[in-house]
Design a protein around this motif. Structure first.
Motif, short mmCIF file in Angstrom:
data_model
loop_
_atom_site.label_atom_id
_atom_site.label_comp_id
_atom_site.label_asym_id
_atom_site.label_seq_id
_atom_site.Cartn_x
_atom_site.Cartn_y
_atom_site.Cartn_z
N LEU A 58 2.09 -14.15 -2.93
CA LEU A 58 1.17 -13.73 -2.85
C LEU A 58 1.15 -12.52 -2.85
CD1 LEU A 58 -1.08 -13.42 -5.21
CD2 LEU A 58 -2.49 -13.97 -3.06
N PHE A 59 1.51 -11.35 -3.65
CA PHE A 59 1.37 -9.90 -3.69
C PHE A 59 0.41 -9.23 -4.34
CE2 PHE A 59 6.49 -11.02 -4.17
CZ PHE A 59 6.45 -10.86 -3.04
N ILE A 60 -0.03 -8.39 -3.43
CA ILE A 60 -1.01 -7.31 -3.42
C ILE A 60 -0.99 -6.05 -3.33
CG2 ILE A 60 -3.56 -7.20 -3.21
CD1 ILE A 60 -3.54 -9.62 -1.39
N GLU A 61 -0.64 -5.53 -4.95
CA GLU A 61 -0.03 -4.16 -5.51
C GLU A 61 -2.33 -3.36 -4.97
OE1 GLU A 61 2.06 -2.85 -8.63
OE2 GLU A 61 1.21 -0.91 -8.32
N ASN A 62 -1.89 -2.60 -4.21
CA ASN A 62 -3.68 -2.30 -3.38
C ASN A 62 -2.86 -0.56 -4.94
OD1 ASN A 62 -6.02 -1.20 -2.08
ND2 ASN A 62 -4.67 -2.23 -0.25
N VAL A 63 -4.68 -0.48 -4.63
CA VAL A 63 -4.61 0.68 -5.21
C VAL A 63 -4.10 1.91 -4.76
CG1 VAL A 63 -6.22 2.94 -5.77
CG2 VAL A 63 -7.38 0.16 -6.10
N GLY A 64 -2.97 3.14 -5.81
CA GLY A 64 -2.73 4.00 -5.15
C GLY A 64 -3.33 4.97 -4.45
N ASN A 65 -3.30 4.76 -3.13
CA ASN A 65 -4.26 5.88 -2.54
C ASN A 65 -3.46 6.02 -1.07
OD1 ASN A 65 -5.74 6.22 -0.09
ND2 ASN A 65 -7.26 6.41 -1.91
N MET B 21 0.57 -1.68 -0.11
CA MET B 21 -0.14 -0.21 -0.08
C MET B 21 0.39 1.71 0.29
SD MET B 21 -3.04 -1.02 2.65
CE MET B 21 -1.84 -1.97 4.23
N SER B 22 0.39 2.09 -1.01
CA SER B 22 1.54 3.57 -1.28
C SER B 22 0.77 4.50 -1.81
CB SER B 22 2.51 3.55 -1.36
OG SER B 22 2.19 3.17 -2.77
N ALA B 23 0.79 5.55 -1.76
CA ALA B 23 0.68 6.79 -2.84
C ALA B 23 1.11 6.29 -4.57
CB ALA B 23 0.86 8.27 -2.97
N PRO B 24 -0.36 6.35 -5.31
CA PRO B 24 -0.11 6.10 -6.82
C PRO B 24 1.61 6.80 -7.02
CG PRO B 24 -1.51 7.68 -6.29
CD PRO B 24 -1.13 7.37 -4.99
N GLY B 25 2.50 6.11 -8.22
CA GLY B 25 3.79 6.19 -8.12
C GLY B 25 4.53 6.35 -6.77
N SER B 26 4.24 5.63 -6.04
CA SER B 26 5.78 5.56 -4.77
C SER B 26 6.79 4.40 -5.47
CB SER B 26 5.47 5.15 -3.54
OG SER B 26 4.26 4.56 -3.33
N GLY B 27 6.49 3.46 -6.04
CA GLY B 27 7.04 3.08 -6.79
C GLY B 27 7.34 1.00 -6.20
N LYS B 28 5.76 1.07 -6.18
CA LYS B 28 5.27 -0.84 -6.62
C LYS B 28 5.56 -1.25 -7.03
CE LYS B 28 0.77 1.04 -5.51
NZ LYS B 28 1.36 2.43 -5.76
N THR B 29 4.88 -1.20 -8.43
CA THR B 29 4.95 -1.87 -9.49
C THR B 29 7.01 -1.95 -9.74
OG1 THR B 29 2.97 -1.01 -10.06
CG2 THR B 29 4.55 -2.68 -11.76
N THR B 30 7.51 -1.02 -9.38
CA THR B 30 9.20 -1.47 -9.49
C THR B 30 9.76 -2.10 -9.15
OG1 THR B 30 8.89 1.24 -10.35
CG2 THR B 30 10.72 0.26 -9.93
N LEU B 31 8.88 -1.51 -7.62
CA LEU B 31 9.89 -3.11 -6.08
C LEU B 31 9.10 -4.82 -6.18
CD1 LEU B 31 11.42 -3.17 -3.49
CD2 LEU B 31 8.34 -3.21 -2.70
N LEU B 32 8.49 -4.56 -6.90
CA LEU B 32 7.86 -6.25 -7.32
C LEU B 32 8.68 -6.48 -8.92
CD1 LEU B 32 3.99 -5.90 -6.95
CD2 LEU B 32 5.77 -7.22 -5.36
N GLU B 33 8.63 -5.74 -9.37
CA GLU B 33 9.85 -6.16 -10.99
C GLU B 33 11.49 -6.20 -10.15
OE1 GLU B 33 8.06 -3.36 -14.57
OE2 GLU B 33 9.18 -2.34 -13.49
N LYS B 34 11.74 -6.19 -9.93
CA LYS B 34 12.99 -6.10 -8.67
C LYS B 34 12.69 -7.45 -8.03
CE LYS B 34 14.98 -3.02 -10.52
NZ LYS B 34 15.99 -3.19 -11.85
#
Ligand SMILES: Nc1nc2c(ncn2[C@@H]2O[C@H](COP(=O)(O)OP(=O)(O)O)[C@@H](O)[C@H]2O)c(=O)[nH]1
Ligand SMILES: [Mg+2]
Length: 221
Positions: A113-120, A35-48
């Motif tokens: 299981l990684f659950i990337e929540n809606v950025g908020n 969980m985090s604000a949009p654009g804080s790097g969730k998807t990029t972190l998962l890519e790594k």
């Protein structure tokens, strides 16, 4: 007559969340709610994270956004299974959405299981999804005042990742201010400094994930 709609919605959500948690734990599958604000790097972190966990720890991903399949397109090639949930107007994922997404998932083959929540930074804090651990991200460009301004999300965190630390010096970031705010809000969760760009902190994050899986699901090393 007293009608408390919010409470009943949350109670119904919590019952489904508890069932999700049991389903996943029974398969020794650790669910991580990011969980985090949009654009804080969730998807990029998962890519790594997903390739670094490698074949020993196969990963599935659920990703929530209002619209588009952009994050699923980024993560799909890396994970065993990826499902994008479009919430349309919703500012958070719900346990029911997770349950529906898991119906077609190859759960027996997965370790995480990684659950990337809606950025908020507000709504997701209210809704248990059935995860075992909550990871809250805070990126350096968002500013060093956010823990104090949005305490509810940070209160719930099992781990807090300060992301994009490659920008610490450029943005004159006051890390002491973040630590001071956290000392009032959450002293339980470790604060990991990470950069998906330089790789800083990635090993500590991976170690934390593996340890949580062992400890929370009673898996012997
Ligand atoms: N400088 C820097 N940029 C990053 C880092 N991690 C992510 N970004 C950038 O931040 C932007 C948003 O990242 P994304 O992972 O899509 O954020 P999300 O909305 O939380 O999933 C993208 O342009 C990324 O390239 C990092 O560690 N350092
Ligand atoms: Mg994303």
């Amino acid at each position: 007559m007293k009608i408390n709609v919010v409470e009943s919605v949350l109670k119904a959500n919590d019952a489904v969340a508890a069932a999700n948690r049991r389903l996943l734990a029974d398969r020794q599958l650790l669910a991580v709610n990011l969980m985090s604000a949009p654009g804080s790097g969730k998807t990029t972190l998962l890519e790594k994270t997903i390739p670094a966990l490698g074949g020993e720890y196969p990963c599935g991903v659920l990703v929530g956004d209002l619209q588009t399949t952009r994050d699923a397109e980024r993560l799909g090639p890396l994970a065993i299974e990826t499902t994008q949930i479009n919430t349309v107007t919703g500012c958070h994922l719900s346990a029911t959405q997770v349950a529906e997404a898991l119906a077609g998932f190859p759960l027996d083959d997965l370790a995480f299981l990684f659950i990337e929540n809606v950025g908020n930074m507000v709504c997701p804090a209210q809704f248990d999804l059935g995860e075992h651990v909550k990871a809250v991200l805070l990126s350096v460009p968002e500013g060093d005042d956010k823990v104090g301004k949005y305490p509810t999300l940070f209160q719930q965190a099992d781990v807090i990742l300060l992301t994009k630390t490659d920008l610490l010096d450029i943005l004159d970031y006051d890390l002491a201010r973040v630590r001071e705010d956290l000392s009032r809000v959450n002293t339980r969760a470790p604060l990991l400094q990470t950069s998906s760009k330089t790789g800083q902190g990635l090993d500590a994050w991976l170690d934390w994930l593996k340890e949580q899986r062992r400890a929370r699901l009673n898996i012997r090393a």
